[in-house]
Design a protein around this motif. Structure first.
Motif, mmCIF file in Angstrom:
data_model
loop_
_atom_site.group_PDB
_atom_site.id
_atom_site.type_symbol
_atom_site.label_atom_id
_atom_site.label_comp_id
_atom_site.label_asym_id
_atom_site.label_seq_id
_atom_site.Cartn_x
_atom_site.Cartn_y
_atom_site.Cartn_z
ATOM 1 N N VAL A 230 0.837 -1.199 0.000
ATOM 2 C CA VAL A 230 0.000 0.000 0.000
ATOM 3 C C VAL A 230 0.875 1.253 0.000
ATOM 4 N N THR A 231 1.924 1.258 0.811
ATOM 5 C CA THR A 231 2.836 2.402 0.860
ATOM 6 C C THR A 231 3.475 2.653 -0.499
ATOM 7 N N ALA A 232 3.939 1.585 -1.136
ATOM 8 C CA ALA A 232 4.564 1.719 -2.457
ATOM 9 C C ALA A 232 3.556 2.227 -3.482
ATOM 10 N N GLY A 233 2.333 1.725 -3.414
ATOM 11 C CA GLY A 233 1.317 2.115 -4.384
ATOM 12 C C GLY A 233 0.888 3.561 -4.249
ATOM 13 N N LEU A 234 1.041 4.142 -3.064
ATOM 14 C CA LEU A 234 0.622 5.523 -2.826
ATOM 15 C C LEU A 234 1.794 6.483 -2.711
ATOM 16 N N GLU A 235 2.980 6.019 -3.021
ATOM 17 C CA GLU A 235 4.185 6.863 -2.916
ATOM 18 C C GLU A 235 4.034 8.122 -3.766
ATOM 19 N N GLY A 236 4.393 9.237 -3.191
ATOM 20 C CA GLY A 236 4.331 10.507 -3.912
ATOM 21 C C GLY A 236 3.030 11.258 -3.711
ATOM 22 N N MET A 237 2.069 10.660 -3.021
ATOM 23 C CA MET A 237 0.804 11.350 -2.795
ATOM 24 C C MET A 237 1.022 12.550 -1.883
ATOM 25 N N GLU A 238 0.535 13.714 -2.299
ATOM 26 C CA GLU A 238 0.806 14.948 -1.581
ATOM 27 C C GLU A 238 -0.315 15.368 -0.638
ATOM 28 N N VAL A 239 -1.528 14.853 -0.849
ATOM 29 C CA VAL A 239 -2.645 15.296 -0.012
ATOM 30 C C VAL A 239 -2.529 14.687 1.384
ATOM 31 N N PRO A 240 -3.065 15.361 2.411
ATOM 32 C CA PRO A 240 -3.013 14.810 3.772
ATOM 33 C C PRO A 240 -4.019 13.675 3.926
ATOM 34 N N LEU A 241 -3.548 12.457 3.759
ATOM 35 C CA LEU A 241 -4.418 11.279 3.760
ATOM 36 C C LEU A 241 -3.905 10.255 4.768
#
Length: 326
Positions: A230-241
């Motif tokens: 999950v961490t790898a799949g969402l890497e680079g996400m900038e929104v506070p999630l």
């Protein structure tokens, strides 16, 4: 961005670097006082000096103060345990908190004699306990901005822990204005660790945060693998999630409900939560794929809401002041 300037070639390059850099450039000066003047003349945003290893530094303070004042250049007095002034080493026997603080305040007083107070101070040590005590004493004795650092903190794992412990103890008490994570690792890793420390203390807006459980007897899925994917799949996400990846149905549902997005796994399935509500149940093999899809939807909606708010002229709410990383 701090750049070291140990040679004449480095000093000659400073003006080009400072002029073309899109972010402020801070020159890091050791050994030769002439490089301090070169950095000021080059237009650097600030200059860090280490009085303990610059030849006859105290004799040059008047000239440095005049040049810095004329150019509007702040000076960071950087005292390090490994290069403490010999006079103070003789007095205290080693780099104690008191020795570090006395050294820094002595140098600051020399600048004050020449009516220069555009100063930031650091008193770094490789031992977090000594470092914390030094900054605590320094904060009680002066109002200058303080630059925090555990110097020579070590390899990535050890250095991250030492830095997090020291910065957390000080920043949580309101002590510290800028930080530098010092690791035996690529500089980009230092920045990542520093940003994560600030986000953990709510001193910088959180971006992606993965809440995941440790492996235990209740886990019914491979939590390590699930969290990593999950961490790898969402890497680079900038929104506070905040995404909760939970491996059982004991704490899982509660944590998942508290997060923006989450999964409570068990018996080969995963309950997917969005904003506290179960939206679907998927087989274990589809958990990662589903979480990434739902995260993208949430991120897209958050970005759209932000754009709509900006277009309508709605006021924005600012958080706590940021602590910068240098």
């Amino acid at each position: 961005m701090r750049v070291a300037c140990p040679t004449q070639d480095d000093a000659d390059a400073l003006s080009t670097i400072a002029r073309k850099s899109q972010i402020p450039v801070i020159a890091d000066i050791h050994f030769q006082p002439k490089y301090v003047f070169a950095a000021i003349e080059a237009g650097c945003a600030a200059v860090r000096v280490n009085p303990g290893n610059i030849k006859q530094f105290d004799d040059k303070v008047k000239e440095i103060a005049r040049a810095a004042k004329d150019h509007g250049t702040p000076i960071r007095i950087g005292v390090n345990a490994g290069s403490l002034d010999r006079r103070l080493l003789q007095k205290y026997g080693k780099a104690t908190p008191e020795a570090l603080v006395e050294s820094a305040l002595w140098e600051a007083s020399l600048f004050e004699e020449h009516d220069f107070r555009d100063i930031k101070i650091s008193v770094k040590h490789n031992d977090p306990v000594v470092m914390i005590e030094a900054y605590t004493q320094l904060a009680a004795q002066c109002d200058y901005p303080l630059h925090l650092g555990v110097t020579e903190a070590g390899p990535a794992f050890q250095g991250t822990i030492k830095s997090a412990v020291a910065f957390g103890a000080l920043l949580s008490q309101g002590i510290g204005d800028t930080i530098r994570v010092s690791l035996s690792a690529p500089p980009a890793e230092e920045v990542k660790v520093g940003l994560q420390i600030l986000e953990s203390l709510n001193l910088k807006q959180r971006r992606l945060e993965i809440v995941s459980c440790p492996s235990c007897g209740r886990a019914q899925v491979d939590v390590y693998k699930l969290a990593d994917e999950v961490t790898a799949g969402l890497e680079g996400m900038e929104v506070p999630l905040r995404v909760a990846v939970m491996g059982c149905v004991v704490n899982g549902p509660g944590e998942a409900r508290e997060a923006d997005l989450g999964v409570a796994s068990g018996n080969g399935k995963g309950q997917i939560f969005v904003k506290g509500e179960v939206i679907k149940t998927v087989p274990e093999s589809k958990i990662v794929e589903t979480l990434i899809e739902e995260a993208m939807k949430i991120a897209e909606q958050m970005e759209q809401d932000e754009q709509d708010g900006a277009a309508s002229g709605a006021p924005t709410v600012t958080g706590k002041p940021e602590v910068t990383v240098s």
